[in-house]
Design a protein around this motif. Structure first.
Motif, PDB file in Angstrom:
ATOM      1  N   GLU A  33      10.204   6.120  11.110  1.00  0.00           N
ATOM      2  CA  GLU A  33       9.908   4.711  10.944  1.00  0.00           C
ATOM      3  C   GLU A  33       8.658   4.499  10.101  1.00  0.00           C
ATOM      4  O   GLU A  33       8.532   3.534   9.375  1.00  0.00           O
ATOM      5  N   TYR A  34       7.672   5.424  10.211  1.00  0.00           N
ATOM      6  CA  TYR A  34       6.415   5.230   9.536  1.00  0.00           C
ATOM      7  C   TYR A  34       6.252   6.110   8.303  1.00  0.00           C
ATOM      8  O   TYR A  34       5.182   6.170   7.730  1.00  0.00           O
ATOM      9  N   GLU A  36       9.464  -8.357   1.794  1.00  0.00           N
ATOM     10  CA  GLU A  36       8.900  -7.996   3.096  1.00  0.00           C
ATOM     11  C   GLU A  36       7.761  -8.922   3.471  1.00  0.00           C
ATOM     12  O   GLU A  36       7.665  -9.380   4.627  1.00  0.00           O
ATOM     13  N   ASN A  71       6.892  -3.369  15.373  1.00  0.00           N
ATOM     14  CA  ASN A  71       8.231  -3.402  15.963  1.00  0.00           C
ATOM     15  C   ASN A  71       9.273  -4.071  15.076  1.00  0.00           C
ATOM     16  O   ASN A  71      10.327  -4.470  15.553  1.00  0.00           O
ATOM     17  N   ASN A  72       8.973  -4.204  13.803  1.00  0.00           N
ATOM     18  CA  ASN A  72       9.941  -4.759  12.868  1.00  0.00           C
ATOM     19  C   ASN A  72      10.044  -3.859  11.642  1.00  0.00           C
ATOM     20  O   ASN A  72       9.179  -3.011  11.391  1.00  0.00           O
ATOM     21  N   ASP A  73      11.098  -4.024  10.894  1.00  0.00           N
ATOM     22  CA  ASP A  73      11.420  -3.123   9.787  1.00  0.00           C
ATOM     23  C   ASP A  73      10.701  -3.548   8.509  1.00  0.00           C
ATOM     24  O   ASP A  73      11.324  -4.030   7.560  1.00  0.00           O
ATOM     25  N   THR A 109       8.869  -1.637   6.085  1.00  0.00           N
ATOM     26  CA  THR A 109       8.525  -0.282   5.657  1.00  0.00           C
ATOM     27  C   THR A 109       7.310  -0.231   4.747  1.00  0.00           C
ATOM     28  O   THR A 109       6.408   0.592   4.939  1.00  0.00           O
ATOM     29  N   LYS A 116       4.002  -1.301   6.584  1.00  0.00           N
ATOM     30  CA  LYS A 116       3.565  -0.308   7.563  1.00  0.00           C
ATOM     31  C   LYS A 116       2.844   0.860   6.915  1.00  0.00           C
ATOM     32  O   LYS A 116       2.031   1.532   7.560  1.00  0.00           O
TER      33      LYS A 116
END
Length: 249
Positions: free
Chosen positions: A125-126, A148, A234-236, A238, A241
């Protein structure tokens, strides 16, 4: 004797004295380490019970895992980088317990099912896949970032937040920012807390107070920043993040 000193430190909330004991434990003082483990035993049981959603006592394997996690937290704890020892240890113990629960689920079912994917989900995810990123043109990547940012801005609006406001209220000092970020990480990794945020659009203050070793006033002061980071984690998002990877425990 040493245990009574430690308990006195807890009562006085002396971070300096506690940090000195942690430093001694990290330096190989087994007596101090053992006393810390004894003094924090109720906290370990409470954390294990919270994660496992059932009462945990000394005879449970989960208590031993929590103790190992706390020991690891003491060895890794850096007062200048992390939040309080209690907050930092909570994150470490929780991860060790979740790993244990997942492994037990696989062993019981005797098949991997989708657990194997879940175990690796957080690192993926990260992290960026460099080969896929460089396959995009710079123009396409810039467009994705803009999309985003727009999506994140819309999400923040649901909580009465904006980028401009966050820039004003974000913690200015590194230690305050680290503390707030780690509280947000606890929020994001605890389903009950995150569901409370989604349903009520506010932090579960009472529950957080029992876990993190900072005052309600401190949590409230950084409330907006904590909420914004929790939603980010907790959200996409990318690309966004990528800018906070260094803050994650």
């Amino acid at each position: 004797m040493l245990l009574s000193i430690i308990q006195g430190i807890f009562n006085k909330k002396s971070d300096t004295q506690l940090n000195e004991l942690v430093w001694k434990a990290k330096s190989g003082d087994e007596e101090v380490m053992n006393e810390l483990l004894i003094a924090f035993t109720p906290f370990m049981k409470k954390t294990a019970s919270f994660v496992c959603n059932r009462f945990i006592d000394d005879s449970d394997e989960e208590f031993s895992i929590a103790m190992v996690g706390f020991h690891e937290a003491v060895l890794k704890y850096k007062p200048e980088e992390n939040a309080s020892l209690q907050t930092f240890a909570h994150l470490i113990m929780k991860r060790r317990l979740i790993d244990h629960i997942r492994k037990e689920a696989v062993r019981t079912a005797n098949v991997l099912l989708t657990i194997d994917d879940d175990v690796d989900a957080k690192p993926r995810e990260y992290a960026f896949d460099e080969s896929s990123i460089f396959s995009y043109s710079e123009e396409r990547r810039a467009e994705e970032r803009r999309e985003e940012m727009a999506e994140y801005a819309t999400l923040l609006q649901e909580y009465g937040l904006s980028f401009r406001e966050l820039a004003e209220v974000s913690p200015k000092h590194a230690d305050s920012r680290k503390t707030a970020f780690q509280i947000a990480q606890i929020m994001a990794e605890t389903p009950e807390f995150y569901e409370h945020l989604l349903e009520n659009k506010r932090l579960p203050m009472k529950q957080l107070e029992h876990i993190v070793e900072v005052s309600r006033k401190t949590i409230e002061r950084h409330r907006k920043y904590i909420i914004a980071v929790t939603l980010l984690l907790n959200n996409d998002f990318t690309y966004i993040k990528e800018y906070v990877k260094g803050e994650l425990i």
